[in-house]
Design a protein around this motif. Structure first.
Motif, short mmCIF file in Angstrom:
data_model
loop_
_atom_site.label_atom_id
_atom_site.label_comp_id
_atom_site.label_asym_id
_atom_site.label_seq_id
_atom_site.Cartn_x
_atom_site.Cartn_y
_atom_site.Cartn_z
N LEU A 227 -12.35 4.77 -0.02
CA LEU A 227 -11.37 3.69 0.07
C LEU A 227 -10.06 4.07 -0.62
O LEU A 227 -8.97 3.72 -0.13
N THR A 228 -10.13 4.78 -1.73
CA THR A 228 -8.92 5.22 -2.43
C THR A 228 -8.06 6.10 -1.53
O THR A 228 -6.84 5.95 -1.46
N VAL A 229 -8.72 7.03 -0.83
CA VAL A 229 -7.99 7.91 0.09
C VAL A 229 -7.37 7.10 1.23
O VAL A 229 -6.21 7.32 1.60
N LEU A 230 -8.13 6.16 1.78
CA LEU A 230 -7.62 5.36 2.89
C LEU A 230 -6.44 4.49 2.47
O LEU A 230 -5.46 4.34 3.22
N VAL A 231 -6.50 3.92 1.28
CA VAL A 231 -5.39 3.10 0.79
C VAL A 231 -4.14 3.94 0.61
O VAL A 231 -3.02 3.53 0.99
N ALA A 232 -4.29 5.15 0.07
CA ALA A 232 -3.14 6.03 -0.10
C ALA A 232 -2.55 6.44 1.24
O ALA A 232 -1.32 6.47 1.42
N LEU A 233 -3.40 6.76 2.21
CA LEU A 233 -2.92 7.19 3.52
C LEU A 233 -2.21 6.06 4.25
O LEU A 233 -1.13 6.26 4.82
N THR A 234 -2.81 4.87 4.26
CA THR A 234 -2.17 3.76 4.96
C THR A 234 -0.85 3.37 4.31
O THR A 234 0.12 3.03 5.01
N GLY A 235 -0.80 3.41 2.99
CA GLY A 235 0.46 3.11 2.31
C GLY A 235 1.55 4.11 2.66
O GLY A 235 2.70 3.73 2.88
#
Length: 347
Positions: A227-235
């Motif tokens: 989830l941390t990776v996904l949040v960074a990518l989407t941001g």
């Protein structure tokens, strides 16, 4: 044998009897009164003593057919894909087409998420309410913007789907959570399979609990990393603040609530989700209530908290405390043999 005869006759292997005995309060100390070293050994004798006409049918432990496995993988990926398409429609349209894209997108994403929760590793045996979950996700999308606007005397209009409008919208964390359905399903599957294997290999309830607890914590940590990776990518892709505190605490809360529901524990998740949503709603309500004559004192606590830590403090605190409570509860409930004895392969 007389007290638990129905359990013994229904069981297809000693593990079910051991889990059932544990659920009825039988411990290793109780088993020692019957000259057995632990509950598992006692369950084996009880299973052997029950008369049967023939050999019991084997437990269906074969892995599911590839076609079925592909179905739940596709369903787990579908909410994220549809949410990404909705965000693209939100960014590429304006006016009435944008409103239509948002309404249709929200509907199809909700239906896809519901389908994902009905099949595969995230499937719960009992129905759970999604009202408070919808509120928490909706707050992640609109809540911080509304809170910020309320502090400055707004909002002056309805949200227009942009981060610069009168009611700012934060899309990145919601898109990350939708994409995280696939890692959540994978984590739940790994936890169920690993716990079942440890149940077969354990020779005591304490031994099983000690071996499953690191598995549970590792499952949560694995999901949080994804989830941390996904949040960074989407941001980064959407050019929005990543909103890590809000997204990570909400993701942890939703994952733990679903894991408990999958394994038959729905009461605590419902209470915690309700409490978290109520805290968020109360924070907004007090700001607007503080505008009434003589009621300014109602908004003072939220205003002071936001001034010190920012608008993210409200969802981060509500969801973070709720996730911590559910994690402690899960380390007690999901480390019991009775939570896994009837868990088969995901459909």
């Amino acid at each position: 044998m007389h007290r638990h005869r129905d359990l013994c006759e229904r069981a297809v292997d000693p593990l079910e009897i051991a889990a059932g005995l544990e659920a009825h309060g039988v411990t290793d100390r109780t088993a020692a009164r019957f000259r057995h070293r632990d509950v598992f050994s006692l369950a084996e004798e009880m299973y052997a003593r029950v008369p049967r006409d023939g050999d019991p049918p084997p437990r269906p432990t074969d892995p599911p057919a590839p076609r079925v496995r592909i179905v739940w993988i596709v369903l787990a990926l579908l909410p994220g894909a549809l949410c990404a398409a909705t965000v693209a429609g939100l960014r590429l349209t304006d006016g009435r087409p944008r409103l239509i894209a948002v309404v249709v997108g929200a509907l199809v994403v909700t239906l896809a998420l519901r389908a994902a929760l009905r099949r595969g590793p995230l499937r719960a045996a009992t129905r759970t309410t999604g009202t408070w979950t919808c509120w928490l996700v909706g707050y992640a999308l609109l809540g911080d913007g509304l809170l910020r606007a309320a502090l400055t005397g707004g909002p002056d209009g309805l949200p227009d789907g942009t981060a610069e409008g009168p009611w700012p919208v934060t899309v990145a964390p919601v898109l990350a959570l939708a994409l995280a359905c696939a890692p959540a399903a994978g984590s739940a599957h790994l936890f169920a399979v690993g716990a079942r294997r440890k149940l077969s290999a354990s020779r005591g309830l304490a031994d099983f609990s000690a071996s499953v607890r690191p598995l549970l914590l590792g499952t949560v940590a694995l999901f949080m990393c994804a989830l941390t990776v996904l949040v960074a990518l989407t941001g980064a892709v959407l050019a929005e603040p990543a909103a890590h505190p809000q997204a990570l605490t909400l993701g942890a809360l939703l994952l733990l609530a679903r894991l408990l529901a999958v394994h038959g524990h729905t009461h605590a998740p419902t209470l915690v989700l309700t409490a978290a949503a109520t805290v968020e709603a109360a924070a907004l309500a007090t700001l607007f209530a503080g505008r009434l004559p003589g009621c300014g004192f109602l908004a003072v606590p939220v205003e002071a908290l936001v001034a010190a830590c920012g608008p993210a403090v409200v969802p981060t605190t509500a969801c973070g405390i709720g996730a911590l409570i559910l994690l402690v509860h899960a380390t007690r409930r999901l480390t019991r043999a009775s939570a896994h004895a009837s868990m088969g392969q995901p459909r």
